[in-house]
Each structure stands twice: as structure tokens, then as C-alpha cells.
Design a protein around this motif. Structure first.
Motif, PDB file in Angstrom:
ATOM      1  N   ALA A 227       0.731  -1.249  -0.139  1.00 15.78           N
ATOM      2  CA  ALA A 227      -0.054   0.145  -0.189  1.00 15.78           C
ATOM      3  C   ALA A 227       0.747   1.364  -0.191  1.00 15.78           C
ATOM      4  O   ALA A 227       0.276   2.179  -0.403  1.00 15.78           O
ATOM      5  CB  ALA A 227      -1.026   0.152   1.150  1.00 15.78           C
ATOM      6  N   GLY A 228       2.138   1.332   0.538  1.00 15.55           N
ATOM      7  CA  GLY A 228       3.040   2.395   0.670  1.00 15.55           C
ATOM      8  C   GLY A 228       3.824   2.529  -0.494  1.00 15.55           C
ATOM      9  O   GLY A 228       4.843   3.419  -0.727  1.00 15.55           O
ATOM     10  N   GLY A 229       3.448   1.708  -1.646  1.00 15.48           N
ATOM     11  CA  GLY A 229       4.650   1.588  -2.726  1.00 15.48           C
ATOM     12  C   GLY A 229       4.845   2.849  -3.585  1.00 15.48           C
ATOM     13  O   GLY A 229       5.712   3.522  -3.988  1.00 15.48           O
ATOM     14  N   LEU A 230       3.656   3.448  -3.679  1.00 12.26           N
ATOM     15  CA  LEU A 230       3.282   4.642  -4.734  1.00 12.26           C
ATOM     16  C   LEU A 230       4.125   5.969  -4.005  1.00 12.26           C
ATOM     17  O   LEU A 230       4.971   6.401  -4.928  1.00 12.26           O
ATOM     18  CB  LEU A 230       2.032   5.226  -4.741  1.00 12.26           C
ATOM     19  CG  LEU A 230       1.664   6.096  -5.922  1.00 12.26           C
ATOM     20  CD1 LEU A 230       2.190   5.707  -7.208  1.00 12.26           C
ATOM     21  CD2 LEU A 230       0.167   6.396  -6.084  1.00 12.26           C
ATOM     22  N   PRO A 231       4.201   6.189  -3.036  1.00 11.03           N
ATOM     23  CA  PRO A 231       4.872   7.519  -2.497  1.00 11.03           C
ATOM     24  C   PRO A 231       6.456   7.113  -2.701  1.00 11.03           C
ATOM     25  O   PRO A 231       7.355   7.884  -3.019  1.00 11.03           O
ATOM     26  CB  PRO A 231       4.646   7.564  -1.030  1.00 11.03           C
ATOM     27  CG  PRO A 231       2.974   6.946  -0.840  1.00 11.03           C
ATOM     28  CD  PRO A 231       3.083   5.821  -2.039  1.00 11.03           C
ATOM     29  N   VAL A 232       6.720   5.899  -2.173  1.00 11.42           N
ATOM     30  CA  VAL A 232       8.343   5.643  -2.250  1.00 11.42           C
ATOM     31  C   VAL A 232       8.539   5.765  -3.906  1.00 11.42           C
ATOM     32  O   VAL A 232       9.691   6.140  -4.255  1.00 11.42           O
ATOM     33  CB  VAL A 232       8.405   4.130  -1.623  1.00 11.42           C
ATOM     34  CG1 VAL A 232       9.916   3.618  -1.995  1.00 11.42           C
ATOM     35  CG2 VAL A 232       8.136   4.024  -0.307  1.00 11.42           C
ATOM     36  N   LEU A 233       7.837   5.236  -4.770  1.00 11.39           N
ATOM     37  CA  LEU A 233       8.173   5.076  -6.130  1.00 11.39           C
ATOM     38  C   LEU A 233       8.155   6.685  -6.857  1.00 11.39           C
ATOM     39  O   LEU A 233       9.032   7.105  -7.226  1.00 11.39           O
ATOM     40  CB  LEU A 233       7.275   4.598  -7.072  1.00 11.39           C
ATOM     41  CG  LEU A 233       7.259   4.550  -8.641  1.00 11.39           C
ATOM     42  CD1 LEU A 233       8.617   3.997  -8.945  1.00 11.39           C
ATOM     43  CD2 LEU A 233       6.260   3.860  -9.525  1.00 11.39           C
ATOM     44  N   GLN A 234       7.206   7.565  -6.504  1.00 12.76           N
ATOM     45  CA  GLN A 234       7.302   8.690  -6.831  1.00 12.76           C
ATOM     46  C   GLN A 234       8.631   9.508  -6.092  1.00 12.76           C
ATOM     47  O   GLN A 234       9.163  10.527  -6.842  1.00 12.76           O
ATOM     48  CB  GLN A 234       5.812   9.611  -6.015  1.00 12.76           C
ATOM     49  CG  GLN A 234       4.721   8.999  -6.744  1.00 12.76           C
ATOM     50  CD  GLN A 234       3.318   9.611  -6.111  1.00 12.76           C
ATOM     51  OE1 GLN A 234       3.400   9.691  -4.864  1.00 12.76           O
ATOM     52  NE2 GLN A 234       2.283   9.752  -6.833  1.00 12.76           N
ATOM     53  N   GLU A 235       8.911   9.418  -4.856  1.00 11.20           N
ATOM     54  CA  GLU A 235       9.931  10.026  -4.461  1.00 11.20           C
ATOM     55  C   GLU A 235      11.384   9.599  -5.400  1.00 11.20           C
ATOM     56  O   GLU A 235      12.213  10.517  -5.417  1.00 11.20           O
ATOM     57  CB  GLU A 235      10.157   9.460  -2.834  1.00 11.20           C
ATOM     58  CG  GLU A 235      11.407  10.167  -2.326  1.00 11.20           C
ATOM     59  CD  GLU A 235      11.465   9.894  -0.741  1.00 11.20           C
ATOM     60  OE1 GLU A 235      12.481  10.463  -0.255  1.00 11.20           O
ATOM     61  OE2 GLU A 235      10.716   9.470  -0.391  1.00 11.20           O
ATOM     62  N   HIS A 236      11.474   8.429  -5.581  1.00 10.31           N
ATOM     63  CA  HIS A 236      12.277   7.829  -6.312  1.00 10.31           C
ATOM     64  C   HIS A 236      12.517   8.356  -7.915  1.00 10.31           C
ATOM     65  O   HIS A 236      13.810   8.760  -8.155  1.00 10.31           O
ATOM     66  CB  HIS A 236      12.228   6.111  -6.497  1.00 10.31           C
ATOM     67  CG  HIS A 236      13.375   5.649  -7.393  1.00 10.31           C
ATOM     68  ND1 HIS A 236      14.710   5.255  -6.645  1.00 10.31           N
ATOM     69  CD2 HIS A 236      13.615   5.176  -8.736  1.00 10.31           C
ATOM     70  CE1 HIS A 236      15.718   4.837  -7.761  1.00 10.31           C
ATOM     71  NE2 HIS A 236      14.840   4.769  -8.629  1.00 10.31           N
ATOM     72  N   LEU A 237      11.394   8.539  -8.389  1.00 11.79           N
ATOM     73  CA  LEU A 237      11.505   9.244  -9.774  1.00 11.79           C
ATOM     74  C   LEU A 237      11.808  10.673  -9.564  1.00 11.79           C
ATOM     75  O   LEU A 237      12.339  11.160 -10.436  1.00 11.79           O
ATOM     76  CB  LEU A 237       9.874   9.044 -10.341  1.00 11.79           C
ATOM     77  CG  LEU A 237       9.562   7.601 -10.556  1.00 11.79           C
ATOM     78  CD1 LEU A 237       8.292   7.590 -11.339  1.00 11.79           C
ATOM     79  CD2 LEU A 237      10.551   6.931 -11.704  1.00 11.79           C
ATOM     80  N   SER A 238      11.392  11.323  -8.616  1.00 16.92           N
ATOM     81  CA  SER A 238      11.731  12.887  -8.659  1.00 16.92           C
ATOM     82  C   SER A 238      13.110  13.138  -8.536  1.00 16.92           C
ATOM     83  O   SER A 238      13.560  14.070  -8.876  1.00 16.92           O
ATOM     84  CB  SER A 238      11.241  13.265  -7.093  1.00 16.92           C
ATOM     85  OG  SER A 238      11.942  12.794  -6.069  1.00 16.92           O
ATOM     86  N   ALA A 239      14.175  11.974  -8.234  1.00 13.67           N
ATOM     87  CA  ALA A 239      15.555  12.454  -8.321  1.00 13.67           C
ATOM     88  C   ALA A 239      16.041  12.128  -9.505  1.00 13.67           C
ATOM     89  O   ALA A 239      17.280  12.383 -10.031  1.00 13.67           O
ATOM     90  CB  ALA A 239      16.170  11.366  -7.073  1.00 13.67           C
ATOM     91  N   PHE A 240      15.395  11.663 -10.743  1.00 10.12           N
ATOM     92  CA  PHE A 240      15.831  11.286 -11.935  1.00 10.12           C
ATOM     93  C   PHE A 240      16.104  12.656 -12.560  1.00 10.12           C
ATOM     94  O   PHE A 240      15.217  13.467 -12.495  1.00 10.12           O
ATOM     95  CB  PHE A 240      14.759  10.638 -12.823  1.00 10.12           C
ATOM     96  CG  PHE A 240      14.949   9.130 -12.593  1.00 10.12           C
ATOM     97  CD1 PHE A 240      15.191   8.772 -11.416  1.00 10.12           C
ATOM     98  CD2 PHE A 240      14.250   8.281 -13.477  1.00 10.12           C
ATOM     99  CE1 PHE A 240      15.391   7.201 -11.018  1.00 10.12           C
ATOM    100  CE2 PHE A 240      14.478   6.706 -13.342  1.00 10.12           C
ATOM    101  CZ  PHE A 240      14.891   6.431 -12.053  1.00 10.12           C
ATOM    102  N   PRO A 241      17.148  12.733 -13.199  1.00  6.24           N
ATOM    103  CA  PRO A 241      17.493  13.995 -14.246  1.00  6.24           C
ATOM    104  C   PRO A 241      16.782  14.070 -15.517  1.00  6.24           C
ATOM    105  O   PRO A 241      16.085  13.055 -15.796  1.00  6.24           O
ATOM    106  CB  PRO A 241      19.061  13.981 -14.287  1.00  6.24           C
ATOM    107  CG  PRO A 241      19.228  12.538 -14.324  1.00  6.24           C
ATOM    108  CD  PRO A 241      18.228  11.944 -13.385  1.00  6.24           C
ATOM    109  N   GLY A 242      16.605  15.203 -15.891  1.00  7.74           N
ATOM    110  CA  GLY A 242      16.044  15.371 -17.378  1.00  7.74           C
ATOM    111  C   GLY A 242      14.554  15.688 -17.226  1.00  7.74           C
ATOM    112  O   GLY A 242      14.032  15.994 -16.333  1.00  7.74           O
TER     113      GLY A 242
END
Length: 400
Positions: A227-242
Motif C-alpha cells: 500500500a505504501g509503494g506509490l509514495p516511495v516510487l514517486q520519491e525515487h522518480l523525482s531524483a531522476f535528471p532530465g
């Protein structure tokens, strides 16, 4: 108080008992209310069915990753570097792992293709979705109903149930030309009536090659890690460049799409129904005024015998409400028989055809029925007031 109630009930009985004498004009009011209710119920059922088709496709346990700052697959582009970085991640990024230890992920692309409809030969634009082999497994309600899934690299297609039903040439083993190449239908699938049934599925690389989209990926579908996977994924994607990457639950993606189109359907439906309701209200007023005029002697005689204004008002109003309730019930029944389960289609996501079923639910019937009831309440008020102001001399002149 008891005397007043008795007078009210007696006058209601007299009014309703005289309906056969005014059958045709009363029937016209019933039918006008029924028409308004049926039209509104039809539009509401269309909106409800469209919402059900899209919301049925969404799952809170699946996330869709889009690129380019958009929240739709149209216009989205997920860079290859981002895909490599995501699949190479070793820590917890909010995405579940498959049996082989890799991410439960499917790269996907959607291409619009024109297919002639069996009924009239007119071209309809459908969605051809290229995906990895993991893609079908990331649709929780999707199951094969015939044949098999596509093979990697092959020009195989698996067709949604609604397309297989509406378009000819999509039987298992048939050859279908999509774009400039031929494809082989290898299977059919169902998805609980959801929007997925309006799609055609094929291998990602085969679609990229056939439509000159080599290397392009519009979205990534992933299974969330709890259930808590989406916020973790969103935080991980926010660090991607470009270019920014957006992750949202599949349920939220389809709910947003359904709300836009359903609101548009209601935007057309309500003004039309209200405009018709104004005409029906005028018809109800005319019907009840004719009813009062037809019963002038009866009402005046009862008034002369000691019946008050309240019984005359209430009885006339109850008659109008009773006729509108009959009309509303008839309209709801007609809409259920005509519209419930009826197949319709409209432009869905990715500007392609999406089929759905109209759904006359309890809330749809209640909303349309309340509009019908309002017609009787409003249309009967003025005639009911007129019934209280009839001159008592009308009964004396009739006797003379």
C-alpha cells in the motif's frame, strides 16, 4: 383536525375517481413526464456506464509511469535512460519483484489504428497497445477467453471482447491488416467489461517495428510493493535528471479520464432534460387547469357543503403529483428496458474508440424520478390554488 383530514381524503377520492372521464388529457401529462425522465435517465446511464468501464480498468495496486510532465499516455515519452536506471535499481523503490527477481514492469506504447466496422463498413479508430510479456499479468481482471497470448517478436494480436463482438475479421486465427502489415489474431480476452476490452494487445517490439516507433516507450506499468509503494516510487522518480517522470495509480489515471468525459455527457444531458422539463411542467399546469375546469361544479358543490379551501387545494395537488409519479415510473421502466446494458462507444483515452454499456443504476433512476416528481409538484401548484378560488355560485347556477 379529524374533520379536515376526512374532507381531504374524500376530495382526493373524488378527484382520482374522475380520472377516467379525463383519460386522454391525463395520459398526455403522464407521457410527457415519462419522456423527460427517460431522456435524463438515458444520459445519466451513459455517464455512469462510461465511468464504470474506466474505473473497472483501474487498480490501486498498479502504477503507471508517464514522461514529459503529462498525466495521459498521449504525449508521454519515457526515456530509455530512465528505464535502464529504474530496472537497475537494487534498493526498495516501491515496485514489487517478479519470480525471477526483476521488477514487475511492462514497457508500453499505444498506436491508433483504423478498422472497418462490420455493421456499416465505416472506419473506427482503435487502440493497438504494444507491451512486454508481463503486461497482461498487470491487468488484474484480464483473462484469456480464447486462444493464447502473443509471442515475443511475432506479429500476433490478442483482441478485447468488445472488439471481437463488434468488428468482423477478429476471430482466432484470422489475419488482420493494421497499418501496413498483417497481424494474426491468436486470442481473445475479457476484463470484466472494463475499458481494456476496447484494446488490441501485441508485443511491444513488433508494434515499434511495424509503426516505425523503434525505441519509443510511452508508459511503464508496474506492480506496487504494498500500500505504501506509490509514495516511495514517486520519491525515487523525482531524483531522476532530465524530463520529469510522473507516477500515479492506475485507479487515479482512469478515474480522471472518466470524470472528464462523464462530466461532458452530463453537461449535455441536464440542460436538455431541464428544457424538456419546463415544457412538461407547462403541460402539467395546462392538464390540471383543464381538470379543475372540468370539475368546477363538483368542487364548488363540495365547498358549498362545507368543505374548506385546504381539501380542494390538497386534492388537486395530489392528483398532479400522482400523475407525475406514474409518468416517472413509466419513464424509468422505459429507460431501463431501452438503455440498460445497451452498447455504446465514444472517444476514450489516446483519442481512440472505447466501448461501454449504459447502466441504469438505482441512483440514476432516483435522480431522473425526482425530476419527474418535481414536474408534478410545480405544475400542480397553480391549478391547486385555482381550485380554492372557484366561486361557490357555480354550483348554484348548475343546479338552477
Amino acid at each position: 383536525m379529524s374533520s379536515a383530514l376526512k374532507q381531504i381524503f374524500l376530495m382526493i377520492r373524488v378527484n382520482l375517481g374522475s380520472l377516467p372521464r379525463r383519460l386522454w388529457i391525463s395520459l398526455s401529462m403522464v407521457l410527457s413526464v415519462a419522456l423527460v425522465v427517460a431522456v435524463l435517465a438515458g444520459f445519466l446511464a451513459m455517464a455512469r456506464g462510461f465511468e464504470a468501464a474506466l474505473q473497472g480498468a483501474g487498480s490501486t495496486g498498479i502504477a503507471v509511469i508517464l514522461g514529459g510532465g503529462t498525466n495521459q499516455e498521449t504525449g508521454s515519452d519515457v526515456p530509455a535512460e530512465a528505464i535502464r536506471s529504474l530496472t537497475a535499481a537494487t534498493g526498495g523503490i516501491g515496485v514489487a519483484r517478479n519470480a525471477a527477481g526483476g521488477l514487475a514492469l511492462s514497457r508500453e506504447i499505444v498506436v491508433a489504428v483504423d478498422v472497418p466496422r462490420a455493421s456499416d463498413g465505416a472506419d473506427q479508430t482503435l487502440s493497438l497497445r504494444g507491451m512486454d510479456l508481463a503486461g497482461p499479468g498487470l491487468r488484474e481482471r484480464a483473462t484469456l477467453s480464447a486462444g493464447r497470448l502473443f509471442s515475443p517478436g511475432a506479429r500476433d494480436i490478442v483482441v478485447g471482447a468488445r472488439i471481437a463482438d463488434e468488428f468482423s475479421g477478429f476471430a482466432v486465427s484470422d489475419k488482420v491488416r493494421l497499418g501496413a502489415v498483417d497481424w494474426t489474431v491468436v486470442g481473445h480476452f475479457t476484463s470484466g467489461g472494463s475499458a481494456f476490452e476496447s484494446e488490441i494487445w501485441a508485443d511491444l517490439e513488433a508494434v515499434q517495428s511495424a509503426f516505425d516507433r523503434q525505441g519509443q516507450v510511452q508508459s511503464l506499468r508496474v506492480r506496487l510493493d504494498g500500500a505504501g509503494g506509490l509514495p516511495v516510487l514517486q520519491e525515487h522518480l523525482s531524483a531522476f535528471p532530465g524530463a520529469p517522470l510522473t507516477a500515479l495509480s492506475e485507479a487515479d489515471l482512469y478515474a480522471a479520464q472518466s470524470e472528464r468525459t462523464a462530466s461532458l455527457i452530463r453537461l449535455f444531458g441536464w440542460p436538455l432534460a431541464l428544457l424538456m422539463a419546463v415544457g412538461a411542467t407547462a403541460g402539467a399546469l395546462n392538464t390540471m387547469m383543464s381538470s379543475v375546469s372540468d370539475r368546477t361544479v363538483e368542487i364548488s358543490t363540495l365547498r358549498l357543503l362545507g368543505f374548506g379551501r385546504l381539501p380542494a387545494f390538497t386534492a388537486t395537488w395530489v392528483e398532479a403529483v400522482a400523475l407525475s409519479i406514474a409518468g416517472a415510473a413509466l419513464g424509468i421502466l422505459a429507460s431501463w428496458l431501452a438503455f440498460n446494458g445497451w452498447q455504446a462507444s465514444t472517444m476514450g483515452a489516446n483519442n481512440t474508440k472505447m466501448a461501454f454499456q449504459l447502466d441504469v443504476t438505482t441512483d440514476v433512476a432516483l435522480t431522473a424520478g425526482l425530476l419527474g416528481l418535481a414536474i408534478g409538484i410545480i405544475g400542480g401548484a397553480l391549478p391547486a390554488l385555482a381550485a380554492t378560488r372557484l366561486p361557490l355560485t357555480s354550483a348554484l347556477r348548475a343546479r338552477g
